[in-house]
Design a protein around this motif. Structure first.
Motif, PDB file in Angstrom:
ATOM      1  N   THR A 179      -2.747  -5.921   0.536  1.00  0.00           N
ATOM      2  CA  THR A 179      -3.834  -5.068   0.991  1.00  0.00           C
ATOM      3  C   THR A 179      -3.290  -3.675   1.259  1.00  0.00           C
ATOM      4  O   THR A 179      -2.083  -3.494   1.456  1.00  0.00           O
ATOM      5  N   LEU A 236       0.380  -3.921   2.603  1.00  0.00           N
ATOM      6  CA  LEU A 236       0.794  -5.063   3.405  1.00  0.00           C
ATOM      7  C   LEU A 236       0.793  -6.336   2.581  1.00  0.00           C
ATOM      8  O   LEU A 236      -0.151  -6.617   1.848  1.00  0.00           O
ATOM      9  N   ASN A 237       1.866  -7.101   2.730  1.00  0.00           N
ATOM     10  CA  ASN A 237       1.956  -8.436   2.165  1.00  0.00           C
ATOM     11  C   ASN A 237       1.973  -9.381   3.362  1.00  0.00           C
ATOM     12  O   ASN A 237       2.954  -9.413   4.101  1.00  0.00           O
ATOM     13  N   PRO A 238       0.886 -10.109   3.612  1.00  0.00           N
ATOM     14  CA  PRO A 238       0.766 -10.880   4.856  1.00  0.00           C
ATOM     15  C   PRO A 238       1.990 -11.735   5.145  1.00  0.00           C
ATOM     16  O   PRO A 238       2.408 -12.544   4.331  1.00  0.00           O
ATOM     17  N   THR A 283       6.103  -4.721   4.220  1.00  0.00           N
ATOM     18  CA  THR A 283       5.174  -3.626   4.434  1.00  0.00           C
ATOM     19  C   THR A 283       5.739  -2.365   3.788  1.00  0.00           C
ATOM     20  O   THR A 283       6.910  -2.027   4.005  1.00  0.00           O
ATOM     21  N   PRO A 337       2.520  -5.945  10.585  1.00  0.00           N
ATOM     22  CA  PRO A 337       1.441  -4.962  10.631  1.00  0.00           C
ATOM     23  C   PRO A 337       1.914  -3.602  11.143  1.00  0.00           C
ATOM     24  O   PRO A 337       2.942  -3.486  11.815  1.00  0.00           O
TER      25      PRO A 337
END
Length: 294
Positions: free
Chosen positions: A35, A47-49, A53, A224
């Motif tokens: 995202t 972002l890669n959960p 980041t 995050p």
């Protein structure tokens, strides 16, 4: 020091943004969906959960990207960047040498981007067996600056911690700091790459140096988008973990037993052998602190 200057007006993209790019076709399990979110005008985080980041600085002249995950993420990263700008990626800054931060270097080099990293990060990539692909052709030692499209980006090496080639990336006009893995957020825990100059004793002073900069937003290497206060809290937890380990060493608790006796439930970091710092590196962590007490 590197100084490359282009004068144009920075592109400002207003409004909050969250875009998801579909998973690409890859061998093995598909990569997680990435995202993109706006951090401040002209600056985004990809972002890669639960994983990496990235920072994306957008200007009229081109994009400055901080880290590029794995090679399999290249198309997804480009797709997300295209949702906020049509300008090309001109520079990629590698915060350190690990493959989850440099895996896309080869693809970006092939597309004409310049890759920049600390000299120790390049050395680590070139001496590994086999050598890691995409070592940065442009390196720096202490600090460097990029000027593109009216935006200024500073690169600094303020000490060892995660590795001995950690670079922090500072956006002074926006008061944002991208830290690489010198700062990570749960579910990630800090890892020390002892084989490449990582150090717990050096990490805290390095974080103290980072905290001297004027910023209010911190983009971690994993997790995050956070605040300067979050980075300060991370630093304090590392001090607590060191202090408690030293206390156990003073009590004579041997290396192979101290993890079971170490209180860390209030830190939020798992202390199982597979998650403490570098995998199975409880021993080197203990040894480093024990040596400092002699």
């Amino acid at each position: 020091m590197i100084r490359r200057t282009v004068t144009l007006t920075a592109l400002v993209v207003a409004g909050a943004l969250a875009v998801v790019v579909g998973q690409g076709r890859q061998g093995g399990p598909p990569p997680a969906q990435l995202t993109i979110q706006q951090v401040k005008p002209g600056l985004y985080a990809i972002l890669n959960p639960g994983a990496n980041t990235l920072a994306v600085r957008v200007t009229d002249e081109g994009v400055i990207l901080v880290d590029d995950m794995f090679q399999q993420n290249y198309d997804q990263i480009l797709g997300l960047i295209r949702t906020v700008t049509d300008t090309p990626v001109k520079y990629v800054i590698s915060t350190h040498h690990h493959g989850d931060h440099t895996g896309g270097n080869v693809r970006f080099l092939g597309a004409g981007a310049q890759i920049i990293g600390h000299k120790n990060a390049r050395a680590a990539m070139t001496r590994s067996t086999p050598a890691q692909p995409g070592p940065p052709p442009i390196t720096f030692t202490t600090e460097a600056g990029l000027h593109l499209g009216g935006a200024e980006v500073e690169l600094h090496h303020v000490g060892a911690g995660h590795t001995n080639g950690d670079a922090i990336v500072y956006f002074p006009d926006l008061k944002v700091m991208a830290t690489g893995d010198l700062f990570v957020v749960l579910p990630r825990v800090p890892t020390i790459d002892y084989g490449n100059g990582g150090t717990t004793l050096g990490w805290v002073p390095t974080l103290d140096n980072v905290l001297q900069f004027d910023f209010d937003v911190a983009i971690p290497g994993h997790g995050p988008v956070s605040t300067k206060a979050d980075l300060q809290s991370f630093r304090n937890k590392m001090v607590t973990l060191q202090t408690r380990t030293r206390e156990l060493i003073k009590q004579g608790v041997p290396k192979d037993q101290y993890i079971s006796k170490l209180k860390a439930d209030d830190l939020g970091w798992g202390l199982e052998p597979e998650t403490l710092f570098v995998r199975n590196a409880a021993g080197p962590f203990y040894d480093e602190l024990a040596r400092s007490m002699k």
